[in-house]
Design an enzyme around this catalytic site. Structure first.
Site, PDB file in Angstrom:
ATOM      1  N   GLN A 101       0.853  -1.179   0.000  1.00 38.16           N
ATOM      2  CA  GLN A 101       0.000   0.000   0.000  1.00 38.16           C
ATOM      3  C   GLN A 101       0.891   1.232   0.000  1.00 38.16           C
ATOM      4  OE1 GLN A 101      -2.783  -1.135   3.287  1.00 38.16           O
ATOM      5  NE2 GLN A 101      -4.358  -0.631   1.781  1.00 38.16           N
ATOM      6  N   SER A 102       0.413   2.323  -0.597  1.00 40.82           N
ATOM      7  CA  SER A 102       1.295   3.432  -0.967  1.00 40.82           C
ATOM      8  C   SER A 102       1.782   4.246   0.215  1.00 40.82           C
ATOM      9  CB  SER A 102       0.587   4.354  -1.971  1.00 40.82           C
ATOM     10  OG  SER A 102       0.265   3.630  -3.150  1.00 40.82           O
ATOM     11  N   THR A 103       0.972   4.439   1.234  1.00 42.50           N
ATOM     12  CA  THR A 103       1.344   5.316   2.346  1.00 42.50           C
ATOM     13  C   THR A 103       1.032   4.642   3.667  1.00 42.50           C
ATOM     14  OG1 THR A 103      -0.835   6.389   2.388  1.00 42.50           O
ATOM     15  CG2 THR A 103       0.846   7.367   0.952  1.00 42.50           C
TER      16      THR A 103
END
Length: 692
Positions: free
Chosen positions: A21-23
């Site tokens: 997941q990106s963040t």
């Protein structure tokens, strides 16, 4: 549900589920997506793999897929595929694996080479087949385009908000954001007073390092925010002072885009992440003035940035003047070469020189020019004193007012700091009084805090600077008017200091352009602050008579007068009045120069120079040395060192009284029975001329 692409060769190897997941915020808040990705282990079992043969790689949680920086899980996945350990890679979609084609296509090539399959929620693909590579390539391109679309939409909204000044940025200490995005001054009066003190000290001292030293001498701390946003009082540092001076929020301005991402050709962080560099003030992307409450006006902020930039000693890169430093050469940082236009450096070796060596260091060419500094500095100093004399009284009045304001602000800051420490002592005492006496663990810690607060309060009170009485303004002004005639002497006074002298000069002089010239004079052009220009002709020492501009004329004139029977002294005095001088003397023509020219032409003495005749009862240095049976050089050394004081005769000779008292005194000086002997004519009472 099994796929026809899965073969026993694939099942013999391991299956890997890649999760990302990106963040970090998505990891915490978007739990449903995380559960769907972990559920891919069941998809692997449906395709025929045993549970023990399914690995999960989730090391990249909270990492963006825009690049490989920091994605150790993806690097491990690619390495294991290259080693032939993996039969299939499962991901919720290709955007989890990569969001740019430069990372996506190399993974496809390695999977095709090792016969590894790729699966997402839509199906299973073989990168080694044409159809599989086509579909995976399209999905990778769409993923990259999607990232660009998302980023463009977010950036557009951010820039629109920034242009209005409504973007909520992290505020520096001294400014507080209230609900409703309203920014006000910090309600802590000590924080406000300390920031105002920093700006007022910089207006007076014009150096961040000097402000830091002034605060440390006064025992004053600076307010800072820690990583959690809490207020902390810390010891002043140059970086802290510079951060306050360079922050435009204190001038009431909202600024976006003060930094830029370095290009690929520039240095990056050691871990490969892009590094940011500050932009020049004129290159800031968005500036919205009057957005915050201000501590200083915007024009003062711009002036401060110019001073800070000028203080940096980047002589060649930015042509800055640098901070005035110790060293007797007056034009350090403001001297320019009139031939090539580059800045001249100072060289103290060899008597002090201004050297233009830019072409030598950059292109290997010879030095442009080298000029002795003594005469140039003296001429520029005289021009500065002549220019500053009419306005010195007004300038001193403004400086006196600025100093009084700074002293008042500093005293208020000291009082506020003591008041804060007293509050901390009272708070520690209240906490200690409320604790249960039987709870010794807590009581001991609270007692330690109370004692530490008391020690800090005592140190703050001990560091209080006593009030210094100042003369009234009208009395000070009258004294300055009386001292105006002594300004040159004050300028030359060693107590003034080289750095202070240079700082005073820069208040009026922007730069000095120097041309060495071909003969005995240098051309100096002073560029004053405001653009006015003054031209100076500065005489300089040369090595031979032919280098003098009037050397040939002087030689002919000396020979004519020598043939007329005039002595060397008379010729030297007469030609000095006509404006001639010796090559190494700037003020007059020396008799020794006349003597050399006369002897070179073969002209003998027509009339000898008159020498002094010994007076009755007086002895010269040589005669006195013979009388005492000592070297005459010892007497000259004592005279030069100031241990033996004599009146020098007009002809340059030293005479001693021929009496027993003088011989006895010289004998005591020789034996070091006395440290100093004064034999001047007006003190020949023979009683009080010895000094032990």
């Amino acid at each position: 549900m099994k796929s026809e692409l899965v073969t026993p060769a694939h099942l013999a190897r391991r299956a890997v589920v890649y999760i990302r997941q990106s963040t970090p915020a998505q990891v915490v808040s978007n739990q449903e997506s995380l559960r769907l990705q972990y559920a891919l282990t069941g998809r692997a079992r449906d395709l025929g793999w045993h549970a023990a043969d399914v690995d999960v790689i989730d090391a990249d949680l909270g990492q963006s897929g825009a690049s490989l920086v920091g994605r150790e899980g993806f690097k491990d996945l690619a390495a294991r595929v290259g080693l032939g350990e993996i039969g299939i890679v499962l991901s919720i979609d290709v955007t989890r694996l990569a969001r740019n084609c430069s990372d996506w296509y190399p993974l496809l090539d390695v999977c095709a080479l090792r016969g590894c399959l790729i699966a997402d929620r839509d199906g299973v693909y073989d990168p080694g087949s044409a159809n599989g590579r086509l579909l995976l390539g399209l999905k990778g391109s769409i993923s990259e385009l999607e990232l660009h679309t998302i980023r463009s939409r977010l950036t557009a909204g951010l820039l629109a908000k920034a242009k209005r000044g409504d973007l909520a940025q992290t505020l520096p200490v001294g400014l507080v954001r209230l609900p409703g995005n309203v920014v006000v001054l910090d309600p802590d009066l000590e924080v406000q007073g300390r920031l105002e003190l920093v700006f007022s000290c910089f207006a007076r001292l014009r150096s961040a390092a000097a402000v830091m030293r002034d605060l440390r001498v006064r025992g004053l701390d600076l307010p800072r925010r820690d990583r959690y946003g809490d207020l902390r009082w810390t010891r002043p540092t140059i970086s802290a002072v510079t951060g306050i001076l360079k922050n435009p929020a204190y001038a009431g301005a909202f600024v976006y885009g003060r930094k830029r991402v370095k290009s690929r050709g520039e240095l990056a962080c050691p871990d490969g992440r892009p590094q940011k560099a500050p932009r020049a003030m004129e290159d800031w992307r968005i500036v919205v003035k009057n957005r915050y409450p201000e501590y200083i006006p915007w024009r003062i902020f711009e002036t401060n940035q110019g001073i800070l930039a000028d203080n940096r000693a980047e002589y060649m890169a930015k042509k800055s003047r640098g901070m005035p430093r110790k060293g007797e050469l007056l034009l350090q940082g403001i001297a320019y070469c009139a031939r090539c236009g580059h800045k001249m450096f100072v060289r103290y070796k060899g008597g002090g020189q201004y050297v233009c060596n830019h072409l030598r260091t950059q292109q290997g060419l010879p030095e442009c020019q080298t000029v002795r500094a003594a005469t140039i500095d003296a001429a520029v100093g005289r021009a500065f004193l002549a220019a500053v004399a009419p306005v010195e009284v007004d300038a001193l009045s403004r400086a006196h007012k600025l100093r009084k304001d700074a002293e008042t602000t500093a005293k208020a800051a000291i009082r506020q700091q003591i008041e804060r420490k007293r509050y901390q002592v009272a708070l520690a005492q209240r906490q200690y009084d409320k604790v249960d006496p039987d709870n010794r663990l807590v009581a001991a810690e609270l007692e330690r805090r109370w004692e530490a607060a008391l020690i800090e309060l005592q140190q703050a009170e001990a560091a209080t600077v006593p009030d210094i009485p100042h003369a009234p303004d009208h009395l000070l002004r009258d004294k300055v008017v009386l001292l105006a005639r002594y300004l040159p002497a004050l300028w030359d006074d060693p107590c003034t200091g080289d750095a202070r002298r240079k700082a005073l000069l820069r208040c009026l002089v922007e730069k000095v352009v120097i041309e060495r010239g071909m003969h005995d004079a240098a051309n100096v052009r002073l560029v004053w602050v405001g653009g006015a220009v003054s031209e100076l002709i500065v005489p300089r020492r040369v090595n031979k008579i032919d280098d003098l501009s009037r050397g040939t004329q002087m030689r002919t004139r000396i020979l004519d007068l020598a043939r007329q029977g005039l002595t060397d002294d008379v010729i030297a005095d007469q030609l000095t009045q006509e404006g001639h001088r010796s090559p190494q003397c700037l003020e007059r023509l020396l008799p020794v120069t006349v003597q050399g020219i006369r002897r070179e032409a073969g002209i003998k003495f027509v009339q000898r120079r008159t020498r002094w005749r010994p007076e009755l009862g007086r002895l010269g240095v040589t005669a006195m040395a013979e009388r005492m049976n000592i070297p005459s050089k010892w007497l000259y050394v004592q005279i030069r060192k100031g241990r033996l004081i004599l009146d020098r005769q007009p002809n340059g000779a030293y005479l001693f009284n021929d009496n027993p008292q003088t011989l006895e005194a010289l004998h005591d000086l020789r034996c070091r029975a006395i440290e100093r002997l004064d034999l001047r004519v007006h003190q020949h009472d023979q009683e009080g001329y010895r000094h032990g």
